[in-house]
Every structure is written in C-alpha cells, then in structure tokens.
Motif scaffolding. Structure first.
Motif, PDB file in Angstrom:
ATOM      1  N   THR B 157      79.226  57.572  61.462  1.00 41.24           N
ATOM      2  CA  THR B 157      80.477  58.007  61.595  1.00 41.24           C
ATOM      3  C   THR B 157      80.835  59.238  62.687  1.00 41.24           C
ATOM      4  O   THR B 157      81.744  59.045  63.197  1.00 41.24           O
ATOM      5  CB  THR B 157      80.613  58.928  60.253  1.00 41.24           C
ATOM      6  OG1 THR B 157      80.385  58.273  59.222  1.00 41.24           O
ATOM      7  CG2 THR B 157      81.883  59.651  60.119  1.00 41.24           C
ATOM      8  N   LEU B 158      79.652  59.831  62.759  1.00 42.49           N
ATOM      9  CA  LEU B 158      79.591  60.490  64.243  1.00 42.49           C
ATOM     10  C   LEU B 158      80.013  59.952  65.469  1.00 42.49           C
ATOM     11  O   LEU B 158      80.795  59.967  66.444  1.00 42.49           O
ATOM     12  CB  LEU B 158      78.266  61.525  64.424  1.00 42.49           C
ATOM     13  CG  LEU B 158      78.253  62.612  63.129  1.00 42.49           C
ATOM     14  CD1 LEU B 158      76.720  63.228  63.380  1.00 42.49           C
ATOM     15  CD2 LEU B 158      79.502  63.493  63.278  1.00 42.49           C
ATOM     16  N   ILE B 159      79.338  58.530  65.752  1.00 41.87           N
ATOM     17  CA  ILE B 159      79.568  58.109  66.926  1.00 41.87           C
ATOM     18  C   ILE B 159      80.963  57.516  66.774  1.00 41.87           C
ATOM     19  O   ILE B 159      81.485  57.289  67.903  1.00 41.87           O
ATOM     20  CB  ILE B 159      78.404  56.593  66.800  1.00 41.87           C
ATOM     21  CG1 ILE B 159      77.108  56.954  66.980  1.00 41.87           C
ATOM     22  CG2 ILE B 159      78.931  55.651  67.758  1.00 41.87           C
ATOM     23  CD1 ILE B 159      76.097  56.025  66.867  1.00 41.87           C
ATOM     24  N   ILE B 160      81.586  56.887  65.914  1.00 40.29           N
ATOM     25  CA  ILE B 160      83.028  56.398  65.537  1.00 40.29           C
ATOM     26  C   ILE B 160      83.676  57.661  66.043  1.00 40.29           C
ATOM     27  O   ILE B 160      84.742  57.519  66.941  1.00 40.29           O
ATOM     28  CB  ILE B 160      83.094  56.071  64.237  1.00 40.29           C
ATOM     29  CG1 ILE B 160      82.309  54.777  63.935  1.00 40.29           C
ATOM     30  CG2 ILE B 160      84.758  55.441  64.274  1.00 40.29           C
ATOM     31  CD1 ILE B 160      82.715  53.366  64.034  1.00 40.29           C
ATOM     32  N   PHE B 161      83.569  58.719  65.567  1.00 41.31           N
ATOM     33  CA  PHE B 161      84.318  59.892  65.732  1.00 41.31           C
ATOM     34  C   PHE B 161      84.420  60.244  67.361  1.00 41.31           C
ATOM     35  O   PHE B 161      85.162  60.513  67.987  1.00 41.31           O
ATOM     36  CB  PHE B 161      83.839  61.147  64.961  1.00 41.31           C
ATOM     37  CG  PHE B 161      84.961  62.246  64.803  1.00 41.31           C
ATOM     38  CD1 PHE B 161      86.379  62.121  64.059  1.00 41.31           C
ATOM     39  CD2 PHE B 161      84.650  63.482  65.381  1.00 41.31           C
ATOM     40  CE1 PHE B 161      86.930  63.111  64.397  1.00 41.31           C
ATOM     41  CE2 PHE B 161      85.296  64.431  65.649  1.00 41.31           C
ATOM     42  CZ  PHE B 161      86.814  64.380  64.747  1.00 41.31           C
ATOM     43  N   GLY B 162      83.252  60.445  67.669  1.00 41.25           N
ATOM     44  CA  GLY B 162      83.001  60.644  69.171  1.00 41.25           C
ATOM     45  C   GLY B 162      83.523  59.457  70.006  1.00 41.25           C
ATOM     46  O   GLY B 162      84.225  59.949  70.970  1.00 41.25           O
ATOM     47  N   LEU B 181      79.847  47.718  66.445  1.00 45.14           N
ATOM     48  CA  LEU B 181      78.669  46.643  66.260  1.00 45.14           C
ATOM     49  C   LEU B 181      77.952  47.768  65.240  1.00 45.14           C
ATOM     50  O   LEU B 181      77.121  47.266  64.210  1.00 45.14           O
ATOM     51  CB  LEU B 181      77.999  46.645  67.429  1.00 45.14           C
ATOM     52  CG  LEU B 181      78.642  45.470  68.367  1.00 45.14           C
ATOM     53  CD1 LEU B 181      77.967  45.220  69.578  1.00 45.14           C
ATOM     54  CD2 LEU B 181      78.626  44.150  67.580  1.00 45.14           C
ATOM     55  N   TYR B 182      77.630  49.208  65.693  1.00 46.37           N
ATOM     56  CA  TYR B 182      76.779  49.943  64.812  1.00 46.37           C
ATOM     57  C   TYR B 182      77.245  49.961  63.473  1.00 46.37           C
ATOM     58  O   TYR B 182      76.419  49.955  62.366  1.00 46.37           O
ATOM     59  CB  TYR B 182      76.784  51.498  65.627  1.00 46.37           C
ATOM     60  CG  TYR B 182      75.604  51.989  64.981  1.00 46.37           C
ATOM     61  CD1 TYR B 182      74.118  51.890  65.530  1.00 46.37           C
ATOM     62  CD2 TYR B 182      75.738  53.119  64.031  1.00 46.37           C
ATOM     63  CE1 TYR B 182      73.328  52.639  64.835  1.00 46.37           C
ATOM     64  CE2 TYR B 182      74.673  53.853  63.233  1.00 46.37           C
ATOM     65  CZ  TYR B 182      73.410  53.658  63.940  1.00 46.37           C
ATOM     66  OH  TYR B 182      72.440  54.301  63.711  1.00 46.37           O
ATOM     67  N   TRP B 183      78.624  50.304  63.204  1.00 44.54           N
ATOM     68  CA  TRP B 183      79.002  50.257  61.894  1.00 44.54           C
ATOM     69  C   TRP B 183      78.712  48.986  61.119  1.00 44.54           C
ATOM     70  O   TRP B 183      78.189  49.163  59.964  1.00 44.54           O
ATOM     71  CB  TRP B 183      80.424  50.341  61.850  1.00 44.54           C
ATOM     72  CG  TRP B 183      81.090  50.869  60.371  1.00 44.54           C
ATOM     73  CD1 TRP B 183      81.571  49.591  59.605  1.00 44.54           C
ATOM     74  CD2 TRP B 183      81.227  51.732  59.715  1.00 44.54           C
ATOM     75  NE1 TRP B 183      81.801  50.274  58.461  1.00 44.54           N
ATOM     76  CE2 TRP B 183      81.667  51.587  58.331  1.00 44.54           C
ATOM     77  CE3 TRP B 183      81.023  53.325  59.896  1.00 44.54           C
ATOM     78  CZ2 TRP B 183      82.001  52.397  57.518  1.00 44.54           C
ATOM     79  CZ3 TRP B 183      81.033  54.126  58.994  1.00 44.54           C
ATOM     80  CH2 TRP B 183      81.647  53.735  57.763  1.00 44.54           C
ATOM     81  N   HIS B 184      78.892  47.773  61.794  1.00 43.67           N
ATOM     82  CA  HIS B 184      78.781  46.327  61.058  1.00 43.67           C
ATOM     83  C   HIS B 184      77.290  46.337  60.638  1.00 43.67           C
ATOM     84  O   HIS B 184      76.902  45.904  59.692  1.00 43.67           O
ATOM     85  CB  HIS B 184      79.289  45.501  61.860  1.00 43.67           C
ATOM     86  CG  HIS B 184      80.509  45.284  62.398  1.00 43.67           C
ATOM     87  ND1 HIS B 184      81.585  45.633  61.443  1.00 43.67           N
ATOM     88  CD2 HIS B 184      81.350  45.035  63.368  1.00 43.67           C
ATOM     89  CE1 HIS B 184      82.750  45.372  62.076  1.00 43.67           C
ATOM     90  NE2 HIS B 184      82.332  45.265  63.259  1.00 43.67           N
ATOM     91  N   PHE B 185      76.479  46.677  61.707  1.00 43.51           N
ATOM     92  CA  PHE B 185      74.956  46.759  61.385  1.00 43.51           C
ATOM     93  C   PHE B 185      74.557  47.538  60.197  1.00 43.51           C
ATOM     94  O   PHE B 185      73.940  47.063  59.180  1.00 43.51           O
ATOM     95  CB  PHE B 185      74.276  47.228  62.550  1.00 43.51           C
ATOM     96  CG  PHE B 185      72.728  47.882  62.288  1.00 43.51           C
ATOM     97  CD1 PHE B 185      71.895  46.882  61.625  1.00 43.51           C
ATOM     98  CD2 PHE B 185      72.547  49.119  62.516  1.00 43.51           C
ATOM     99  CE1 PHE B 185      70.736  47.621  61.359  1.00 43.51           C
ATOM    100  CE2 PHE B 185      71.269  49.651  62.201  1.00 43.51           C
ATOM    101  CZ  PHE B 185      70.417  49.007  61.600  1.00 43.51           C
ATOM    102  N   VAL B 186      75.002  48.808  59.931  1.00 41.18           N
ATOM    103  CA  VAL B 186      74.876  49.466  58.809  1.00 41.18           C
ATOM    104  C   VAL B 186      75.383  49.128  57.579  1.00 41.18           C
ATOM    105  O   VAL B 186      74.797  48.786  56.589  1.00 41.18           O
ATOM    106  CB  VAL B 186      75.325  51.003  59.119  1.00 41.18           C
ATOM    107  CG1 VAL B 186      75.339  51.977  58.035  1.00 41.18           C
ATOM    108  CG2 VAL B 186      74.755  51.699  60.349  1.00 41.18           C
ATOM    109  N   ASP B 187      76.622  48.582  57.877  1.00 42.04           N
ATOM    110  CA  ASP B 187      77.064  47.665  56.621  1.00 42.04           C
ATOM    111  C   ASP B 187      76.307  46.748  56.190  1.00 42.04           C
ATOM    112  O   ASP B 187      76.162  46.521  55.004  1.00 42.04           O
ATOM    113  CB  ASP B 187      78.514  47.247  57.157  1.00 42.04           C
ATOM    114  CG  ASP B 187      79.327  46.725  55.988  1.00 42.04           C
ATOM    115  OD1 ASP B 187      79.012  46.797  54.849  1.00 42.04           O
ATOM    116  OD2 ASP B 187      80.626  45.894  56.290  1.00 42.04           O
ATOM    117  N   ILE B 188      75.729  45.818  56.993  1.00 43.75           N
ATOM    118  CA  ILE B 188      74.691  44.705  56.565  1.00 43.75           C
ATOM    119  C   ILE B 188      73.843  45.320  55.798  1.00 43.75           C
ATOM    120  O   ILE B 188      73.068  44.585  54.700  1.00 43.75           O
ATOM    121  CB  ILE B 188      74.531  43.844  57.591  1.00 43.75           C
ATOM    122  CG1 ILE B 188      75.959  43.045  58.241  1.00 43.75           C
ATOM    123  CG2 ILE B 188      73.466  42.638  57.464  1.00 43.75           C
ATOM    124  CD1 ILE B 188      75.330  42.296  59.697  1.00 43.75           C
TER     125      ILE B 188
END
Lengths: 112, 200, 567
Positions: B157-162, B181-188
């Motif tokens: 979330t912080l990365i996305i916001f940044g 990509l980071y979000w998708h990884f965490v999602d998987i």
C-alpha cells in the motif's frame, strides 16, 4: 487536482517512450477478474460441502489456477523473456526444495 | 559478435546513449524482479515451514474452524479488486494516460487499507477470544504467516501510494508496473493463505 | 541507460558530506564498505585474540564472555568482514569500472545499502552491552538453546539485537545484490558480451544470486525464532506439551549457511583469476570451463547443506544423498582450481605482493578443500563432527577466502582505488609472515581435531584426555598473536598509504587488460569523462604477440559526441 492530471495526461511523453505502442493489445483484464471471483466463490462452496480433511486438494488446485491467471496475465509473465521467467521460477524450485527435502525430518516428530 | 569486434575497430567517436550493449528490458524491471524473487522465497520459506508443521500436527482442522472465514473471504475479494485496479493502472501508465493511472493506483491503495483494517478487526476479535500466538501450532503458524503477509500488504500500500505521488512529477511507467507487480505478488500469496488457514 | 546521471559532462561542486559520507558514487561506497570491513576485522580479530589467550591460559575470560566472543567472532568474520569486503567493497568499486558503466544501476539504493550495513554493524556492537549480556549461542544460533532465555545468558536482548543486526546486514547485501545483477545485465558497455566479461564480474553476479536465493528462507526462519524468543511461540522450542522442531532451524540455517561460504568464495576465486592472469602474463587457461564450472557449483550449492547436520538425527537416506552431492560439488571447484593452476603454467611470473597473496590463497584453499571431504562423508564426519578438525578446515577455507584473497585484491587494486601504492617490500613481507603465522595457528588445529578435541570448549585442561595437548593451544595462541600483530602493522600501512603513499600516476601499473585500468587512478566521478570504453576482445589477452607486446587491453576509450541524453 483533476485539472492538473488532465494536462499531464496529454501524452507529451509519447516521443520519449516509443515502446508504449506494444501494450495496446492487452489481455482481457476485467474478464479475468470475473473469473477470479467465480473461482474464489467456488473454493468457498467446495470447502462448505466437502469435509475439511478432504477439501485441500480441491481448494489448493483452485488457488493454483487463480495464481497462474494473475501471474501470467496481470504480471505479464506470459509475455516476458527468459530472464524474468527464470527469476519467477527459481524461487518456486527453492520452495519445493524446502518443502520436500525438509519433509522427512520435520514430519518424523508429531507436534502437539 | 566476433564479426562485430572486427568492425568496431573503425569507430572513433560514439553517440551518447549508444555506448552500451542493447538489452531490451528496462533496468528498473530487472532490478525489481530480482527483489521480487527474494520476496517470493521469504514468504515461500514461511509457507513451506507452516505446511510442514500442518502436516505433522494432528489437530489442525479442529483449530482452523475458529478463524473468521467471512472476513477472509471479503479480504480475498478486496485483494483481487486491488489487483484489477493495479493492472488497469499499469495499462493506463503505458498508454500515457497518467490521470487514469493515478486514479487506479489510488483505488488499489484504498483496497490495501481496507484489507489491513479488516485484518486488524479479525486479530483483535481472535485475541479477545483467547486465540493468542503461543496457544498451539495452528495459531502460531496463523499469526506468523498472516502477520508477515499483512506487513507485505501494508508495504505494498505504501509503495502504491508513493508511486502515485511519484508519477505526478516523473512519468516513469516502469514505476507503476513495479508497484503493480508487488501488489499481484502479495495477492497470489494470499490466495494460498486463504485456504491454508480459513477453508481447510 | 540507467542511473540518475549518465552524461559525465558536469562535475557538480558538492559538499564534503555528499561526496564522502552520503555519496552515491560507487567507488566511494565501495571504499566505505572496504574500510568498514577492515575496522570490523580488527574487532573480530581482537575477540579471537581474547578467547585464544583464554584457551592457552584458562581463566582469562569468564565462561559467558568466552561463549559470547566465540559467537561474535564467527558472525563478524562472515557477515561484517568477508561479505562487505568481497561483495560490498570490491564489487562496488570494480563492477561499474570493469563493465565500462559510469555508476551502478540504482545509485541511491547503493548508498542505502551501505548505510543499512553500517547500522547493522552498530547494532551488533550495541548487542554486547544490553541487559543479559551479548548473545552467546554460537554463530549458528541453534535452538532450542538460542530460543530459551531462561537457560542461555544473552538469549533475550542479546539474541534480539544479534538477529536484528543480521537482518539489517542481509537487507543491505540484498540491496547490493539487486544492484550488482541489474548493473551487469543492463549496463555493459558496447562489445562487452557475457562471454567477454572479466571472470571477477561473473563471480560477483553468481555470488549475488546465490546469496539472494539462499538467505531468503533464513529470513523467514529468523522471524520465527524472534517470535519464539519474544512472543512465546514454539516453532523451534521443545518444552513439555509444546514440541517445536529445532531441526527445522538447522535446515533453514544451513540452507543459507553453506551457500554463504560459496557466496564469499566466488568473488575470491574471481580475484584469484584476475591476479593470476595479470601477474603470470597468461590468458586464463579455459575461460568457459571456469565460468560454467562455477555456475554448476552455484546450482549444486543449494543441495549440499545437510552435511552440517549428519549427527543431528536427520533422515539417513537424505544424509546419503547429501554425502553424494557434497562429493559432487568438489568436482566443479576442483576444475576451477585446475584452471587457475594451469594459468600459471609457463607464465613469466611477476612476484608482486598481490601475486604472493593470490598464490598463497590458492595453495591454502587446496588444503581447505581436501580436508572438507572427510567432513562431507557421513562415516568420517561422525568422528570429526564439532571437533577442532572442523575449525581447522573452515579456517583453511574461510580465512583463505576472506583474508588472503581479499589482501591479494587490496594490493592489486589499491593503486586504482586511491591513486597511490603500498610499499612493495612491505607487501612481500606481509604476505610471507601472514602465511607462516596463519599456518602456525590453523594447521595444529587438525591434530587437536584428530585427537578428538571438541570445538567451542572453554578449556582443554578440564578434560583429562586433552590435557597433554595444551601445548598445541599455546602454540596456536602465539601464532594468533603474531598473525594479528602483522595485520595491525598492515592496517597502519594501509591507512598511511591512502594519504601519504607513493603517488601512482600510471593508470595501468600492472599492465593489465581489463577495462578498469583504462580509467585514471583514482577514477573521477562518473569514471570516464567525455569518453566511453569500447570493448573489442576478451578480457585476458596476454602473451599474444610474442615478447614485444605482451598484453592487449580489452577495450579502448572512444570519444563521446552529441547532446547529453539526460540532463
């Protein structure tokens, strides 16, 4: 804020990033999303019908399908070259090593 | 390549920007995937250890009924929705639609906040009922895995916001791609945690 | 391409702090790593000195101090000396120079990497002064001992800070690794194909990848251990009614711990390859054999870890498998050593300090490698396990890697890094004395091990059958004192030479071929000014045109033209 975004979204950077064109044909993201939702509901339904002890093969298969959908289309692994694919696959090999080579030692003691 | 070596003896001057070997992949993307590979193994290490504990712990199913599958189901939907908005943002960024990219990133960050909030509610209810980490193998695995995953959602979330703030100034589509990509990884990872602790 | 500022045109006037403290210049960061590593080496060496004195003269330290010092010595020498010098130091200074880049792909990340490392060193030192004392459970941090503050002194705050320091160190090296691999993949100068990369670059990339993939499971394990210590979980604790699994920690630890040895071995082999070719005036015997053998070794390194656990009660069939992989992995490493040895054959060798250190490292590593075989076979390991034989074996490998090879590298690249030279005569004496005292310390340990002396014991005098070997301990301690004294003199000379050594104006004093020797010494910010190196051939073109020209540089500088791509 909205006005500001308009001015920056005009595509002035088009010339400096000519490779933007290749992304014009993209996978059907929304359809995949619907598929993911359906699969999620399916796994919940299965776990409600089947006894907890026998559900794992089904629900983890569904998880794997969902993970593959996200990895291949949302993370674009389907369109990547060798370097990126291997960076995604090597960790899975290591996961398998940890799971299967550790297994005989860890399973030999029953936890309480 | 050998033939090229001979030809280049002639070169006396070289245009700036032409002095490197052509690679074809943006360096930000390679760097991020290397980082991501490490992250996969960290979470993979936890999940593999937990699977091993699970297989050697006979009372797993008696304990897993106490987790709140409803909240987890909603959280799954939240993360999947975040993935959709993240990938749409990625797509917008690469077609230079920066306003849309920012909007979708904002939605993704919102999903992250909802997820963490719900997780917090879940934890406090469980601890209230006496299900603390030191209780038994199930609960220590549950808190460790979902806790580490929750921290990753927070980081995502912080990365996305940044990145949302960053692309206001610098139009780097790779930044959006990496955040997504980071979000998708965490999602998987969550897709496996959900059945591991809540469904079975 | 990458980086924030690739043009090389403008030299911004920067403040002292930005230039030398929070610098993003890869050379400054590399030197920071190198110097921090050397300072930590003094620290780790003094710890060793203290517990060596205790072994010769029991009662010098308390039991708790002895355990803590042994623990910290091991951890410091691996994580705060070998890694920062071989990866952080040489890697940062040399990777961009050797591939013709102007800086790393992510300069800011690089700076963060160093300062994270610095923070980790501070935390580690602080961990000695917390309530409960320093962590004293061995550098392998084996639970259930390490997870049980009621039993082990220092297992609460000492262990917390120790693990925290390790976490920061890992994070720092991971940032560095991301940078190294990305830089080498994307910022090679024109003509520098993969098969023309200097071997040192290959080795740094392989080491970074091995580190990345092996350390990650341990990070997961360290998290579980921290929760065991602080939250009362029992992943690794075995208490009534709460059976955790200490073997899981051993697996997670050695899954990292064994590849970690190779993480520092690969760059050391890379240094040896550069040093041998340069001073023997010979091309490397077989470039492809060397590179492929090490790639195979890197892959195999993920499958040998459990040979550290043969006596821990692991599955006997998997123990057999690990025994086989352990013998297998000696094949690619033997091939690398054979290639290095054959490189020397027929060369006209220049006996500089760097070459002497390289040669000694090569010879000592052969001893280290051969004595590893009895430890890798189950039957003999049951006898040798946890004796001084192991101590001798890993000092012959790791000391060789971390000290002898690093010193070869320091003497070799010192003129490039600092624009000055270290006195040759001093360097030669330094090499010879180091070799003698090091063997005086490490070799007798084999005999202690053969006599069945367990490692980590506070005193040999407390065990009847070992009392007659006390003189070996005394010999080892005297050698340690002399070895350290030699290194202290070296460190004085090193710092003296940085500021007041003889100026080295020649950019290529060793007549070497790789790209870093085309840059001025020391290279300016962004390395190449208005030029760019253009690579035309492989990295080791020595002794090609008979005796007249005995080396051809790998590339040449070409003038840059046109507008700067980025401002």
């Amino acid at each position: 804020m909205g006005v500001k975004m308009k001015t920056t979204s005009k595509g002035e950077e088009h010339n400096s990033h000519p490779k933007g064109e290749e992304h014009n044909s993209h996978p059907p993201y929304v359809k995949i999303y619907v598929g993911l939702l359906v699969l999620t509901v399916l796994s919940v339904v299965i776990s409600a019908i089947v006894h907890r002890e026998y559900a794992p093969p089904f629900v983890f298969t569904i998880s794997t399908i969902k993970g593959l959908l996200i990895a291949l289309y949302y993370m674009h692994l389907k369109y990547e070259g060798r370097i990126i694919i291997s960076l995604a696959l090597i960790p899975l090999v290591i996961f398998a090593i940890i799971l299967f080579i550790f297994m005989p030692d860890i399973l030999s003691t029953v936890k309480q | 390549m050998k033939a090229e070596g001979v030809r280049e003896v002639e070169i006396q001057e070289i245009q700036i920007g032409q002095e490197y070997e052509k690679v074809g992949i943006p360096f930000q993307k390679i760097g991020f995937w290397i980082f991501l590979a490490g992250e996969i193994v960290i979470l993979g290490g936890i999940v593999a250890s937990v699977i091993l504990f699970r297989l050697s712990y006979p009372h797993w199913f008696e304990e897993s009924v106490h987790t709140n599958a409803t909240i987890a189901f909603i959280n799954t939907l939240v993360l999947l929705t975040g993935s959709l908005t993240a990938v749409l943002s990625h797509q917008s960024a690469f077609s230079y639609n920066w306003g849309k990219a920012q909007l979708f990133l904002g939605l993704t960050a919102l999903c992250g906040l909802v997820f963490v909030g719900l997780k917090f509610v879940e934890y406090s209810r469980e601890i209230h009922h006496g299900f603390v980490p030191s209780r038994n193998v199930f609960w220590m695995s549950y808190y460790t895995t979902t806790g580490l995953h929750g921290l990753h959602v927070l980081a995502g979330t912080l990365i996305i916001f940044g990145v949302m703030l960053y692309i206001k100034k610098k139009k780097v589509p790779e930044a959006v791609e990496n955040a997504a990509l980071y979000w998708h990884f965490v999602d998987i990872v969550w897709l496996y945690i959900f059945p591991l602790f809540y469904l079975t | 391409m990458g980086g924030s500022n690739m043009s090389g045109e403008h030299h911004r006037e920067e403040s002292f702090i930005k230039r030398y403290i929070f610098s993003t210049d890869h050379k400054v960061i590399g030197k920071q790593y190198l110097i921090t590593g050397i300072v930590m080496a003094i620290f780790g060496g003094v710890l060793a000195l203290f517990f060596r004195i205790n072994l010769a003269n029991p009662g010098f330290l308390s039991h708790e101090q002895y355990n803590a010092f042994v623990t910290l010595h091991g951890a410091i020498m691996f994580f705060w000396v070998a890694m920062p010098i071989l990866l952080g130091g040489f890697g940062n200074v040399l990777i961009p120079l050797m591939i013709g880049a102007r800086d790393m792909a992510f300069p800011t990340l690089n700076m963060m990497s160093y300062w994270t490392f610095f923070l980790s060193a501070v935390i580690l030192i602080l961990s000695m002064f917390v309530p409960g004392g320093a962590f004293s459970g061995g550098w392998t941090v084996y639970p259930p001992l390490s997870a049980n503050p009621e039993v082990l002194i220092g297992a609460k705050w000492g262990a917390n800070l120790f693990l925290l320091a390790l976490a920061f160190e890992f994070a720092s090296m991971l940032m560095g690794g991301v940078n190294f691999v990305t830089t080498v993949l994307t910022m090679r100068v024109r003509g520098l194909t993969f098969m023309r990369l200097p071997i040192f670059i290959w080795m740094e990339v392989i080491a970074s990848l091995v580190f990345l993939f092996s350390v990650a499971p341990l990070i997961a394990g360290a998290l579980m251990l921290l929760l065991d210590i602080n939250l009362g979980t029992h992943f690794f604790r075995v208490e009534a009614g709460k059976a955790g699994d200490p073997i899981l920690w051993q697996h997670l630890f050695w899954f990292f711990g064994h590849p970690e040895v190779y993480v520092i071995l690969f760059p050391a082999l890379g240094i040896l390859a550069e040093v041998f070719t340069t001073y023997a005036r010979r091309p490397i015997f077989s470039y492809k054999t060397f590179v492929y053998a090490n790639i195979v070794a890197a892959i195999l390194s993920f499958l040998v870890w459990a040979h550290h656990q043969f006596v821990a009660g692991i599955n006997t069939i998997s123990a057999l498998g690990f025994s086989i992989t352990t013998v297998l992995i000696s094949v690619p490493f033997s091939m690398s050593l054979v290639v290095l040895g054959l490189t020397l054959a027929g060369g006209s060798i220049r006996f500089t300090p760097a070459f002497l250190f390289g040669l000694f490292a090569f010879l000592m590593f052969i001893i280290g490698g051969l004595t590893g075989l009895p430890l890798g076979a189950v039957a003999s390991d049951i006898y040798f396990h946890d004796t001084y034989f192991v101590v001798a074996h890993f000092h012959y490998t790791v000391f060789t890697i971390a000290v002898l090879s690093s010193l070869a590298g320091i003497y070799h690249w010192f003129p490039k890094m600092f624009g000055r030279r270290i006195n040759y005569t001093f360097g030669k004496w330094h090499a010879i004395l180091t070799l003698v005292f090091y063997n005086g310390f490490a070799f007798p340990a084999f005999f202690l091990g053969l006599a069945g002396h367990p490692r980590r014991y506070y005193s040999a005098l407390e065990l009847g059958y070992l009392q007659k070997y006390q003189w070996i301990h005394e010999l080892m301690t005297i050698s340690t004192v002399l070895l350290l004294a030699t290194q202290v003199v070296f460190i004085f000379v090193f710092f003296y030479s940085i500021f007041a050594g003889e100026k080295e104006t020649e950019p290529n004093p060793w007549e070497s071929t790789t790209l870093e020797w085309l840059a001025p010494s020391p290279p300016p910010h962004l390395n190449w000014g208005n030029f760019a190196p253009l690579v035309e051939r492989g990295p080791y073109e020595y002794a090609k045109n008979g005796k007249d020209i005995d080396f051809i540089p790998q590339g040449r500088l070409v003038k840059l033209k046109g507008e700067t791509a980025e401002k």
